[in-house]
Design an enzyme around this catalytic site. Structure first.
Site, PDB file in Angstrom:
ATOM      1  N   TRP C 349       0.846  -1.202   0.000  1.00 47.67           N
ATOM      2  CA  TRP C 349       0.000   0.000   0.000  1.00 47.67           C
ATOM      3  C   TRP C 349       0.880   1.250   0.000  1.00 47.67           C
ATOM      4  CZ3 TRP C 349      -0.591   4.041   3.509  1.00 47.67           C
ATOM      5  CH2 TRP C 349      -1.694   4.862   3.287  1.00 47.67           C
ATOM      6  N   HIS C 350       2.055   1.142   0.624  1.00 50.14           N
ATOM      7  CA  HIS C 350       2.946   2.307   0.684  1.00 50.14           C
ATOM      8  C   HIS C 350       3.598   2.614  -0.654  1.00 50.14           C
ATOM      9  CE1 HIS C 350       2.434   1.721   4.984  1.00 50.14           C
ATOM     10  NE2 HIS C 350       2.873   2.949   5.139  1.00 50.14           N
ATOM     11  N   GLY C 351       3.667   1.634  -1.534  1.00 48.06           N
ATOM     12  CA  GLY C 351       4.255   1.915  -2.834  1.00 48.06           C
ATOM     13  C   GLY C 351       4.671   0.642  -3.548  1.00 48.06           C
ATOM     14  N   PHE C 518       1.389   8.591  -0.605  1.00 44.95           N
ATOM     15  CA  PHE C 518       0.847   7.229  -0.729  1.00 44.95           C
ATOM     16  C   PHE C 518      -0.525   7.178  -1.368  1.00 44.95           C
ATOM     17  CE2 PHE C 518       3.718   6.519   3.015  1.00 44.95           C
ATOM     18  CZ  PHE C 518       4.744   6.101   2.209  1.00 44.95           C
TER      19      PHE C 518
END
Lengths: 350, 75, 518
Positions: C349-351, C518
């Site tokens: 989810w962060h990248g 994000f």
């Protein structure tokens, strides 16, 4: 009952704002650099009518007495050197003078350890203040607000933290932390005691549009040339605080500016004591290489460079006794230094 | 109800299920325990507790769990 | 756009005035001003990419209504007379299947949209600027439709209300990931300007700004100097120092930003979900994740973890393993697998970068392992006569958890995973404290940081710690401050303003919020 509560609240709000302003005022006095010497220079500048030549540079350049210089050479010279003047401020001064007068000649009086590049903002504030100081209080306030609104609402500014901090003058000036607080306060306090009003009587109206922007006249050719030069200087091991790529860029900018404004420009390394290079210790040879390099850098741009060290007669004309440290001439010997530099510069700019 | 308490004891024997009213809110049961409880209830009572019913309100006490089971059975 | 800027202050002020005016004239329609604020904020920052949030809102609004209607119809059908129990069950199951298909396609569509712009396009070398807040509002959209599916609440009939829920502007920069049922009352009702709330919002905003600018931004250059692609060559002590600074920085940055968001939202009467509960006082990593970025953690728990473990095959596996190897084995295996899955997702989810996946796995594996080994730990405690609830153990656990989180920084910050691993190895085997101390001293010499910057950050951090400790002890620093005489409040207020303003002057550059990306 209801009304008194309302009044109390309003009073409190007013008091809150008042306390805030007083706090900002005190912080301003504490943190905003006391630029008295620059203010004094600008005041004298505003009272000088005919100027066609300027000296810019740091405290070492103060050895030139511009009145004497004018008498010797016939130029209308004005010395804009101030203590710790960085190259960006020198450039600003040059642009400032050029916006008011038809400048024919400009000389940068250079020391190798010229101060770090200062922010443009700080000096802008100062100029603004010098201009304002002759106006009545309310005009000054309106001017400040007008200027701040313009800067704060600029497209690239409005969404950033700076848009708020522009309204707080000392925000621009405290990069040194608490180092200068004592100095600032004592200087301001003693001036207040003497009743001095520095900067009063400024008669000119600065047109900000003229000097407030980078000339932006870099051509691709300039950029390519600079890349090459900057690469060369970056490879040269030099002591801390010495001329580096960022300062060279400013020097290149100054050259471009002078070329575009038909100003004859010279860079002169100021006279100094015989032990000048000893300060650079193991870098001694490199600093001398740098000097040769600067020569090429300026010459390539069509201007003159001179290091007084290259003059065999320097130390006999201006013996070490004339200096109070390795590069500053004592007040009583300034005429000799001026005379010497007048000779050097007339030769150089022939 | 006794059946449920029995089952809960199997999962965690160190918890007073009969009286505690804030099993989740006070962090007495970890999410792993709840998994275990759900699995056991599903089997024991022939219901299927959907993931969306796993909220503190439904698992804070044995009483709440029983109510959930009854609701699912009636549905 | 920074929260601390003329543009944002102007925006908020304009809409507060409008909000209050409309509230006086037509209380019922005050929420429309909030909607306008959200939409203009979105357009202001993302322009035409507002279609992304429009499409998301439309899909979940319509989807939720259809699912709900389907539910009602199905219930009707089951109520008909003369149906046997089995027939009823068959109808129910048929309805469930259809409902589920619908849910999966709508939720899937929204997630795919997120995956497309955030992962696929950048990886395929066609990066586009992300629509503002897409990582946050997509999860909110999914939670809405899943909740309606699970009959947690009735669907919202009005499309633009769902749209407001998704594009409420304070949450767009960096969350929190609000839930529909917790914010809807505030979002759609009328609010008058309320002095105590305003005061609280003011302090919260100021405190958040101090965290962000006086701590996070002042520590950022140090963190960047210590944790970067060259960190493999640094002594372990220096890398660890960087990771410690990062632990402070990331908390100050993220929680400071959230404080500011919550404060601004409060000015409009909307109480958003809390995102932090003194996370560094956690006694385990699992607890940390219930107290740090709480809205993401609870989203993952409710919409990934629970649905996953209640899947038929997983539940069956749990049953089989538990029967054969005992309860503990079952929960360790299933819980472990699900946890690792959840944290892999949290990482991603962060990248799209690999190091985020590693960082997620690091968290997931430690949590899974600590649960699997918990009987062993308690056995050791008994053997060594350690009181697991004693004060010493409590402190030990907090320190241990903090260190685990600190080490996670190696994967969180540093791009190449191999460099992150090397930092671990260096910390263990090439600590070299004197070299590290020299490098720290060099940071000052090189002007990466300065004594005033470090002192300012330290003072602000002490204030932050005092605030956290008192909250942790169940006190409310906010009530304490608000209950003081006005001049005491002013002293506190002006001190915070001073620290904030001073921090700008010693900062070498202002950074955007870490979580805004994000």
């Amino acid at each position: 009952m209801q009304l008194s509560k309302y009044v109390k609240r309003t009073l409190k709000a007013i008091l809150f704002v008042a306390v805030f302003f007083v706090m900002m005022f005190v912080l301003d006095a504490m943190f905003e650099m006391d630029e008295a010497s620059t203010e004094a220079m600008l005041t004298r500048y505003s009272n000088t009518e005919d100027i066609d030549m300027v000296f810019v540079g740091n405290s070492a350049g103060e050895m030139v007495d511009d009145e004497l210089y004018s008498k010797i050479t016939g130029d209308d010279a004005f010395n804009m050197c101030t203590p710790s003047q960085g190259l960006s401020v020198s450039f600003k001064n040059l642009q400032l003078a050029s916006s008011h007068h038809k400048i024919k000649k400009a000389v940068l009086l250079l020391t190798f350890d010229v101060a770090d590049t200062e922010s443009y903002d700080g000096i802008d504030h100062l100029y603004d203040r010098v201009v304002d100081s002759s106006s009545p209080f309310y005009v000054r306030i309106v001017n400040i607000i007008k200027r701040d609104v313009k800067r704060s609402f600029a497209r690239d500014m409005i969404g950033s933290e700076k848009s708020v901090n522009i309204w707080i003058p000392w925000e621009n000036e405290t990069m040194h932390g608490f180092d200068n607080v004592k100095k600032n306060l004592t200087k301001r306090f003693s001036r207040m005691m003497r009743g001095d009003r520095l900067g009063s009587g400024i008669a000119f109206d600065l047109n900000h549009e003229v000097y407030d922007r980078n000339p932006g006249r870099w051509t691709d050719e300039d950029a390519a040339m600079f890349e090459e030069d900057a690469a060369a200087i970056d490879e040269l091991p030099l002591p801390e605080g010495m001329l580096g790529a960022d300062k060279m860029e400013l020097l290149a900018d100054m050259c471009t500016f002078c070329r575009d404004n038909y100003i004859d420009f010279a860079v002169v390394v100021t006279p100094h004591r015989t032990d000048y290079y000893d300060r650079y210790d193991e870098y001694r040879a490199n600093v001398q290489t740098l000097s040769g390099y600067l020569d090429a850098f300026v010459s390539k741009r069509g201007f003159m460079y001179y290091n007084t060290e290259d003059d065999a007669k320097l130390h006999t004309t201006l013996p070490d006794a004339y200096f109070y440290d390795w590069e500053h001439v004592s007040d009583e010997y300034k005429p000799q230094a001026t005379e010497y530099l007048a000779g050097v510069i007339t030769d150089l700019m022939k | 109800m006794d059946e449920l308490l029995e089952l809960l004891k199997d999962v965690r024997d160190d918890v007073d299920f009969e009286n505690c009213e804030s099993l989740i809110d006070d962090g007495i049961l970890a999410s792993f325990d709840i998994l275990q409880i759900i699995a056991a209830i599903n089997e024991e009572f022939d219901v299927e507790i959907p993931a969306t019913s796993i909220i503190p309100a439904n698992f804070n006490s044995a009483k709440a769990m029983m109510a959930l089971i009854t609701k699912l059975q009636e549905d | 756009m920074a929260f601390y800027s003329v543009a944002f202050f102007g925006f908020v002020l304009l809409f507060i005035i409008l909000h209050d005016l409309v509230g006086e004239i037509s209380p019922k329609n005050q929420w429309i001003v909030r909607l306008l604020a959200g939409l203009s904020f979105f357009v202001f920052l993302s322009g035409v990419r507002i279609v992304f949030v429009l499409v998301s809102a439309l899909s979940v609004w319509d989807g939720a209504r259809i699912i709900h209607k389907y539910d009602l119809k199905n219930k009707e059908m089951r109520k008909r007379e003369g149906l046997s129990k089995d027939e009823k069950k068959a109808i129910k199951e048929k309805g469930q299947r259809a409902k589920r298909t619908y849910l999966l396609s709508i939720a899937g569509f929204n997630l795919l949209l997120l995956i497309l712009v955030k992962y696929y396009l950048p990886v395929a070398n066609h990066p586009i600027a992300l629509p503002i807040g897409i990582s946050f509002y997509t999860l909110m959209a999914v939670s809405y439709i899943v909740d309606v599916y699970g009959s947690k609440y009735e669907p919202e009939g009005n499309f633009v209300k769902v749209l407001l829920y998704l594009c409420w502007f304070p949450q767009l920069i960096q969350g929190p990931i609000n839930r529909f049922d917790t914010v809807k009352d505030d979002l759609f009702s009328h609010h008058r300007l309320h002095a105590p709330d305003m005061r609280y919002a003011f302090y919260l905003f100021l405190f958040g700004a101090v965290k962000k600018y006086a701590i996070a931004d002042l520590l950022a250059p140090i963190v960047n100097a210590a944790l970067n692609n060259d960190s493999a060559a640094y002594p372990g002590s220096f890398a660890l120092f960087g990771a410690l600074m990062f632990a402070v920085q990331q908390y100050a940055d993220f929680s400071g930003g959230i404080d500011m968001s919550i404060a601004v939202s409060l000015l409009f009467g909307v109480k958003m979900n809390e995102n932090f509960r003194q996370p560094y006082f956690s006694t385990s990593l699992a607890q940390f994740w219930r107290r740090w970025h709480m809205t993401l953690g609870s989203w993952m728990r409710d919409y990934v973890f629970y649905p996953f473990v209640t899947l038929k095959p997983i539940a069956d596996l749990n049953k089989a393993v538990s029967k054969r190897f005992g309860n503990h084995a079952g929960r360790s295996l299933i819980g472990g697998i699900s946890n690792i899955l959840v944290f892999a997702l949290v990482g991603l989810w962060h990248g799209p970068e690999k190091h985020f996946l590693f960082w997620g796995l690091y968290n997931g594996i430690i949590i899974a392992a600590s649960d699997a080994l918990s009987p062993a730990f308690s056995k050791i405690n008994t053997l060594l006569h350690i009181d697991p609830d004693g004060k010493g153990m409590y402190v030990f656990r907090i320190v241990r958890t903090f260190l685990i989180i600190t080490f996670a920084g190696f994967f969180d910050v540093i791009g190449p995973v191999s460099v992150g691993i090397k930092c671990f190895i260096n910390t263990a085997f090439h600590f070299m404290p004197s070299v590290g101390a020299g490098m720290i001293a060099q940071l000052f010499a090189d002007g990466v940081t300065s004594v005033p910057a470090v002192v300012t950050a330290a003072v602000a951090t002490v204030i932050l710690i005092i605030n956290s400790v008192s909250k942790e002890r169940g006190r409310s620093p906010r009530e304490y401050v608000c209950a003081q005489k006005f001049y005491v409040r002013w002293i506190i207020c002006f001190s915070l303003i001073m620290i904030l303003l001073y921090s700008f002057t010693v900062s070498s550059g202002i950074r955007g919020f870490m979580y805004a990306a994000f």
